[in-house]
Design a protein around this motif. Structure first.
Motif, mmCIF file in Angstrom:
data_model
loop_
_atom_site.group_PDB
_atom_site.id
_atom_site.type_symbol
_atom_site.label_atom_id
_atom_site.label_comp_id
_atom_site.label_asym_id
_atom_site.label_seq_id
_atom_site.Cartn_x
_atom_site.Cartn_y
_atom_site.Cartn_z
ATOM 1 N N VAL A 38 0.850 -1.197 0.000
ATOM 2 C CA VAL A 38 0.000 0.000 0.000
ATOM 3 C C VAL A 38 0.880 1.239 0.000
ATOM 4 C CG1 VAL A 38 -1.747 1.302 1.268
ATOM 5 C CG2 VAL A 38 -1.772 -1.197 1.332
ATOM 6 N N ARG A 39 0.543 2.186 -0.876
ATOM 7 C CA ARG A 39 1.223 3.485 -0.874
ATOM 8 C C ARG A 39 0.150 4.556 -0.813
ATOM 9 N NH1 ARG A 39 4.333 4.961 -6.031
ATOM 10 N NH2 ARG A 39 3.020 6.782 -6.255
ATOM 11 N N GLU A 40 0.167 5.371 0.256
ATOM 12 C CA GLU A 40 -0.794 6.469 0.358
ATOM 13 C C GLU A 40 -0.286 7.622 -0.492
ATOM 14 O OE1 GLU A 40 -1.780 8.527 4.172
ATOM 15 O OE2 GLU A 40 -3.800 7.910 3.578
ATOM 16 N N LEU A 41 -1.040 7.930 -1.562
ATOM 17 C CA LEU A 41 -0.656 9.014 -2.466
ATOM 18 C C LEU A 41 -0.996 10.370 -1.877
ATOM 19 C CD1 LEU A 41 -1.915 7.499 -5.847
ATOM 20 C CD2 LEU A 41 0.391 7.420 -4.870
ATOM 21 N N PHE A 42 -2.200 10.460 -1.315
ATOM 22 C CA PHE A 42 -2.714 11.654 -0.653
ATOM 23 C C PHE A 42 -3.552 11.154 0.513
ATOM 24 C CE2 PHE A 42 -2.596 12.566 -5.278
ATOM 25 C CZ PHE A 42 -1.581 13.509 -5.281
ATOM 26 N N PRO A 43 -3.895 12.008 1.468
ATOM 27 C CA PRO A 43 -4.716 11.538 2.589
ATOM 28 C C PRO A 43 -6.003 10.855 2.098
ATOM 29 C CG PRO A 43 -3.854 13.720 3.063
ATOM 30 C CD PRO A 43 -3.514 13.419 1.619
ATOM 31 N N GLY A 44 -6.187 9.598 2.501
ATOM 32 C CA GLY A 44 -7.383 8.836 2.145
ATOM 33 C C GLY A 44 -7.384 8.241 0.752
ATOM 34 N N ILE A 45 -6.260 8.349 0.017
ATOM 35 C CA ILE A 45 -6.157 7.796 -1.338
ATOM 36 C C ILE A 45 -4.952 6.857 -1.376
ATOM 37 C CG2 ILE A 45 -5.875 8.279 -3.794
ATOM 38 C CD1 ILE A 45 -7.203 11.000 -3.299
ATOM 39 N N ARG A 46 -5.242 5.544 -1.566
ATOM 40 C CA ARG A 46 -4.214 4.516 -1.493
ATOM 41 C C ARG A 46 -4.081 3.761 -2.816
ATOM 42 N NH1 ARG A 46 -7.497 4.882 2.291
ATOM 43 N NH2 ARG A 46 -8.812 3.160 1.597
ATOM 44 N N PRO A 66 -14.335 8.164 1.324
ATOM 45 C CA PRO A 66 -15.358 9.195 1.047
ATOM 46 C C PRO A 66 -14.792 10.605 1.221
ATOM 47 C CG PRO A 66 -16.295 7.453 2.385
ATOM 48 C CD PRO A 66 -14.802 7.194 2.319
ATOM 49 N N ASN A 67 -15.253 11.502 0.365
ATOM 50 C CA ASN A 67 -14.891 12.929 0.419
ATOM 51 C C ASN A 67 -13.393 13.174 0.278
ATOM 52 O OD1 ASN A 67 -17.628 13.804 0.777
ATOM 53 N ND2 ASN A 67 -17.460 12.937 2.834
ATOM 54 N N THR A 68 -12.754 12.434 -0.635
ATOM 55 C CA THR A 68 -11.336 12.663 -0.924
ATOM 56 C C THR A 68 -11.183 13.192 -2.339
ATOM 57 O OG1 THR A 68 -11.033 10.337 -1.553
ATOM 58 C CG2 THR A 68 -10.428 10.961 0.702
ATOM 59 N N CYS A 69 -10.070 13.909 -2.551
ATOM 60 C CA CYS A 69 -9.803 14.528 -3.844
ATOM 61 C C CYS A 69 -8.295 14.496 -4.107
ATOM 62 C CB CYS A 69 -10.308 15.977 -3.847
ATOM 63 S SG CYS A 69 -10.138 16.809 -5.443
ATOM 64 N N TRP A 70 -7.934 14.178 -5.330
ATOM 65 C CA TRP A 70 -6.546 14.196 -5.780
ATOM 66 C C TRP A 70 -5.994 15.597 -5.583
ATOM 67 C CZ3 TRP A 70 -4.598 9.646 -7.610
ATOM 68 C CH2 TRP A 70 -3.370 9.668 -8.273
ATOM 69 N N HIS A 111 -7.441 14.948 -15.544
ATOM 70 C CA HIS A 111 -8.644 15.084 -14.725
ATOM 71 C C HIS A 111 -8.227 15.264 -13.275
ATOM 72 C CE1 HIS A 111 -9.005 10.433 -13.948
ATOM 73 N NE2 HIS A 111 -7.776 10.851 -13.944
ATOM 74 N N VAL A 112 -9.214 15.519 -12.407
ATOM 75 C CA VAL A 112 -8.969 15.646 -10.970
ATOM 76 C C VAL A 112 -9.809 14.572 -10.282
ATOM 77 C CG1 VAL A 112 -9.051 17.142 -8.951
ATOM 78 C CG2 VAL A 112 -8.542 18.128 -11.202
ATOM 79 N N PRO A 113 -9.224 13.374 -10.013
ATOM 80 C CA PRO A 113 -9.963 12.295 -9.377
ATOM 81 C C PRO A 113 -10.495 12.697 -8.003
ATOM 82 C CG PRO A 113 -7.905 11.488 -10.301
ATOM 83 C CD PRO A 113 -7.859 12.992 -10.345
ATOM 84 N N GLN A 114 -11.763 12.312 -7.757
ATOM 85 C CA GLN A 114 -12.401 12.632 -6.480
ATOM 86 C C GLN A 114 -13.608 11.726 -6.270
ATOM 87 O OE1 GLN A 114 -14.376 16.701 -7.017
ATOM 88 N NE2 GLN A 114 -12.979 16.517 -8.760
ATOM 89 N N THR A 115 -14.093 11.689 -5.043
ATOM 90 C CA THR A 115 -15.287 10.905 -4.732
ATOM 91 C C THR A 115 -15.948 11.459 -3.480
ATOM 92 O OG1 THR A 115 -16.151 8.690 -4.255
ATOM 93 C CG2 THR A 115 -13.950 9.178 -3.429
ATOM 94 N N SER A 116 -17.259 11.467 -3.470
ATOM 95 C CA SER A 116 -17.986 11.849 -2.252
ATOM 96 C C SER A 116 -18.409 10.603 -1.473
ATOM 97 C CB SER A 116 -19.207 12.712 -2.594
ATOM 98 O OG SER A 116 -20.075 12.014 -3.448
ATOM 99 N N THR A 117 -18.556 9.470 -2.175
ATOM 100 C CA THR A 117 -19.033 8.243 -1.540
ATOM 101 C C THR A 117 -17.921 7.294 -1.138
ATOM 102 O OG1 THR A 117 -19.156 7.080 -3.652
ATOM 103 C CG2 THR A 117 -21.135 8.287 -2.954
#
Length: 128
Positions: A38-46, A66-70, A111-117
């Motif tokens: 596992v490598r955490e790229l940004f907080p909450g994005i692995r 949930p609620n993370t954004c690149w 693009h700017v990957p993101q998710t609310s769910t």
């Protein structure tokens, strides 16, 4: 080619960190998400690397809470990115893609990957 399975670690997968297993399936290479490093790229994005081909092609699983954004813009260079939404809803900055969606992002696109769910994505980079 023998089957390869990554060993769990906190560093990106490399040839030295793969375990070889003979299972009689000539040419098959396999790994499991739970065993992938596992490598955490940004907080909450692995990011979890699953496979790397001899030609540079790569396969990953990306898990977004949930609620993370690149952070910044994700540019696809040198080649395209293929995305399959395994679970949740992925947003590329323009629209939502629910589970079961396939996305082809051509080389040079961004693009700017993101998710609310929250979501889990299978990523494939045919050119590395």
């Amino acid at each position: 080619m023998a089957a390869e399975r990554p060993v769990t670690s906190e560093r990106p997968v490399s040839a030295e960190s793969l375990v070889t297993a003979e299972d009689g399936a000539s040419g098959y290479v396999w790994s499991t998400v739970q065993d992938a490093p596992v490598r955490e790229l940004f907080p909450g994005i692995r990011l979890r690397p699953l496979w790397k081909g001899d030609n540079g092609a790569k396969a990953f699983v990306l898990q977004m809470d949930p609620n993370t954004c690149w952070e910044g813009v994700d540019v696809h260079d040198p080649g395209p990115e293929e995305v399959f939404v395994v679970s949740g809803t992925f947003n590329d900055g323009d629209r939502d893609y629910p589970a079961g969606s396939f996305i082809h992002a051509p080389a040079g696109s961004s693009h700017v990957p993101q998710t609310s769910t929250g979501c889990t994505l299978f990523l494939f980079y045919p050119e590395g």
